[in-house]
Design a protein around this motif. Structure first.
Motif, mmCIF file in Angstrom:
data_model
loop_
_atom_site.group_PDB
_atom_site.id
_atom_site.type_symbol
_atom_site.label_atom_id
_atom_site.label_comp_id
_atom_site.label_asym_id
_atom_site.label_seq_id
_atom_site.Cartn_x
_atom_site.Cartn_y
_atom_site.Cartn_z
ATOM 1 N N HIS A 14 6.033 2.020 3.518
ATOM 2 C CA HIS A 14 5.923 0.811 2.682
ATOM 3 C C HIS A 14 6.274 1.098 1.229
ATOM 4 O O HIS A 14 6.663 0.197 0.492
ATOM 5 C CB HIS A 14 4.492 0.250 2.764
ATOM 6 C CG HIS A 14 4.123 -0.176 4.145
ATOM 7 N ND1 HIS A 14 4.183 -1.481 4.562
ATOM 8 C CD2 HIS A 14 3.760 0.551 5.228
ATOM 9 C CE1 HIS A 14 3.843 -1.550 5.845
ATOM 10 N NE2 HIS A 14 3.585 -0.325 6.269
ATOM 11 N N HIS B 72 1.349 3.984 2.031
ATOM 12 C CA HIS B 72 1.922 4.757 3.138
ATOM 13 C C HIS B 72 3.442 4.761 2.982
ATOM 14 O O HIS B 72 4.025 3.790 2.499
ATOM 15 C CB HIS B 72 1.519 4.148 4.490
ATOM 16 C CG HIS B 72 0.139 4.558 4.918
ATOM 17 N ND1 HIS B 72 -0.689 3.742 5.647
ATOM 18 C CD2 HIS B 72 -0.553 5.711 4.700
ATOM 19 C CE1 HIS B 72 -1.828 4.388 5.882
ATOM 20 N NE2 HIS B 72 -1.774 5.571 5.305
ATOM 21 N N ASP C 56 0.166 -3.579 6.306
ATOM 22 C CA ASP C 56 -0.685 -3.153 7.414
ATOM 23 C C ASP C 56 -2.094 -3.662 7.144
ATOM 24 O O ASP C 56 -2.524 -3.697 5.997
ATOM 25 C CB ASP C 56 -0.716 -1.625 7.512
ATOM 26 C CG ASP C 56 0.638 -1.046 7.886
ATOM 27 O OD1 ASP C 56 1.435 -1.759 8.530
ATOM 28 O OD2 ASP C 56 0.906 0.113 7.524
ATOM 29 N N GLU D 244 1.619 7.922 9.561
ATOM 30 C CA GLU D 244 0.348 7.208 9.547
ATOM 31 C C GLU D 244 -0.655 7.854 10.488
ATOM 32 O O GLU D 244 -1.782 7.395 10.596
ATOM 33 C CB GLU D 244 0.565 5.756 9.964
ATOM 34 C CG GLU D 244 1.464 5.013 8.995
ATOM 35 C CD GLU D 244 0.741 3.924 8.255
ATOM 36 O OE1 GLU D 244 -0.476 3.853 8.323
ATOM 37 O OE2 GLU D 244 1.433 3.134 7.599
ATOM 38 N N HIS E 3 0.850 -1.197 0.000
ATOM 39 C CA HIS E 3 0.000 0.000 0.000
ATOM 40 C C HIS E 3 0.880 1.239 0.000
ATOM 41 O O HIS E 3 2.109 1.146 0.107
ATOM 42 C CB HIS E 3 -0.979 -0.003 1.169
ATOM 43 C CG HIS E 3 -0.358 0.133 2.528
ATOM 44 N ND1 HIS E 3 0.398 -0.849 3.118
ATOM 45 C CD2 HIS E 3 -0.388 1.151 3.426
ATOM 46 C CE1 HIS E 3 0.800 -0.449 4.308
ATOM 47 N NE2 HIS E 3 0.348 0.773 4.526
ATOM 48 N N GLU F 191 5.238 3.212 13.354
ATOM 49 C CA GLU F 191 4.803 3.671 12.049
ATOM 50 C C GLU F 191 5.219 5.103 11.769
ATOM 51 O O GLU F 191 5.259 5.530 10.640
ATOM 52 C CB GLU F 191 3.286 3.559 11.942
ATOM 53 C CG GLU F 191 2.829 2.120 11.794
ATOM 54 C CD GLU F 191 2.734 1.712 10.351
ATOM 55 O OE1 GLU F 191 3.775 1.608 9.688
ATOM 56 O OE2 GLU F 191 1.618 1.523 9.888
ATOM 57 N N HIS G 3 -7.014 -2.058 5.169
ATOM 58 C CA HIS G 3 -6.256 -0.998 5.852
ATOM 59 C C HIS G 3 -6.616 0.391 5.324
ATOM 60 O O HIS G 3 -7.098 1.237 6.076
ATOM 61 C CB HIS G 3 -4.770 -1.304 5.680
ATOM 62 C CG HIS G 3 -3.817 -0.294 6.215
ATOM 63 N ND1 HIS G 3 -3.839 0.122 7.517
ATOM 64 C CD2 HIS G 3 -2.784 0.359 5.622
ATOM 65 C CE1 HIS G 3 -2.859 1.015 7.711
ATOM 66 N NE2 HIS G 3 -2.220 1.182 6.567
HETATM 67 ZN ZN LIG Z 1 -0.106 1.757 6.421
#
Ligand SMILES: [Zn+2]
Ligand SMILES: [Zn+2]
Length: 369
Positions: free
Chosen positions: A38, A35, A109, A331, A33, A327, A88
């Motif tokens: 990642h 974020h 996540d 996030e 994903h 995180e 998520h």
């Molecule tokens: Zn995330």
């Protein structure tokens, strides 16, 4: 050799010669994903779930990215790769990797609670499961979203009665749209910070219904005379941006609000327990559903989760290194003291000019506050 191993650049599948959510640029990156802990800029080729393609482009610019529909298999050097809903944020996926009868699932996540902005988490059977552990302590149990949103509505109503603008801080990608999507009673104009505005067309194109919003200019907030709800990223908390609005009541929407004292430490008036991550029962359920004999634990409370799983004796669990401990403010969830982790974030790789705006991108300094 294991199907997936941990390498200098993150999780690596040698049979398929690709990385999952690599920490630095690689030839082929498979992305759970968008974020920023990642998804990193600079890889030659990206592969991700189709609904994540526009989100990924909004984060890292016009890169070489291919999408695969949820459940569709892609062959990479004889390795079958497929994406499955992680529940998520928009476009988030677990990555299922199959080779010679062996199955490994990288969760990225995930959460097991419902979310109107993405399809629900899909439990997958596998031999090896790599799970996140952001909220992996038994104290983290989420209240029902409907109960949280009832409190939220009462807060907005009370602020209106006092002529205060309601300002809720929620991470610009995922959490903010979830908050919007869960609002049952639109009591006044909803105004958004610029960091959220860039994602609005992507959510609209994905067919996700959100209440109407407009840009939170000083004029718009003034015109609403204390009736408006403003949604802003956590980076705007305590910034001069907020001062121009006059009397406000502030709130944070985050899983960390489950803990006493977290709201006070953030310096806001209210905390709403709303997370994009699984709570403790959700993590335990998701792990059991995989039937995996081997579980790797990353992101957050890795040690308590690993110890618990090993004590249960059903799986062999191990904590694995991550470049991102906790995180980070990105996030809108973990801050280091709240997560009980030391945040060590490596310098960001160069970013294309299109996305390198200080309002929209977290900095190492922001993540450490
Ligand atoms: Zn995330
Ligand atoms: Zn993450």
């Amino acid at each position: 050799m294991a199907l997936v191993e941990i390498s200098q650049r993150g999780l690596y599948c040698s049979a398929g010669d690709f990385y999952v959510d690599p920490w630095s640029p690689v030839d082929r990156a498979v992305i759970t994903h968008s974020h920023s802990d990642h998804l990193r800029w600079g890889s030659k080729k990206y592969l991700t779930a189709t609904p994540n393609v526009p989100v990924l482009r909004a984060r890292v610019g016009d890169v070489d990215v291919a999408g695969a529909a949820y459940g569709e298999s892609v062959d990479i050097h004889g390795v079958r790769v497929s994406f499955h809903p992680a529940g998520h944020i928009l476009g988030s996926a677990q990555v299922r990797i199959e080779h010679r009868g062996e199955v490994c699932v990288v969760s990225g996540d995930y959460k097991t609670d419902g979310d109107p902005t993405c399809p629900p988490f899909e439990p997958l059977r596998c031999n090896h499961f790599i799970t996140e552990a952001t909220f992996a302590l038994p104290i983290y149990r989420w209240p029902r979203t409907s109960d949280v949103m009832r409190e939220f509505d009462a807060w907005w109503q009370a602020n209106q009665a006092e002529g205060r603008t309601s300002v809720v801080f929620a991470y610009a990608l995922g959490k903010a749209q979830r908050v919007l999507s869960e609002i049952t009673n639109v009591r006044g104009p909803i105004l958004i910070h610029g960091a959220l505005a860039r994602f609005a067309p992507i959510y609209a194109a994905a067919g996700i219904e959100l209440p109407a919003t407009e840009y939170a200019s000083q004029e718009a907030v003034r015109a609403a005379k204390g009736a408006a709800l403003v949604v802003a990223p956590p980076s705007a908390l305590g910034s001069p941006w907020l001062r121009k609005f006059g009397p406000v009541s502030t709130a944070v929407a985050s899983g960390w609000m489950r803990v006493r004292g977290a709201r006070r430490r953030r310096g806001v008036d209210r905390g709403f327990v709303l997370s994009d991550h699984a709570d403790w029962p959700g993590l335990c359920w998701a792990i059991a559903e995989t039937g995996a004999e081997e579980v790797w634990v990353t992101h957050g409370y890795t040690e308590p989760m690993t110890r618990y799983l090993n004590e249960q004796g059903k799986v062999c669990a191990r904590a694995i290194e991550t470049r991102f401990k906790g995180e980070g403010a990105d996030e809108g969830e973990a801050t280091p003291e709240e997560a009980g982790a030391n945040v060590e974030i490596a310098p960001l790789p160069p970013l294309p000019a299109a996305v390198a705006s200080p309002e929209t991108l977290p900095t190492a300094g922001e993540a450490a506050t």
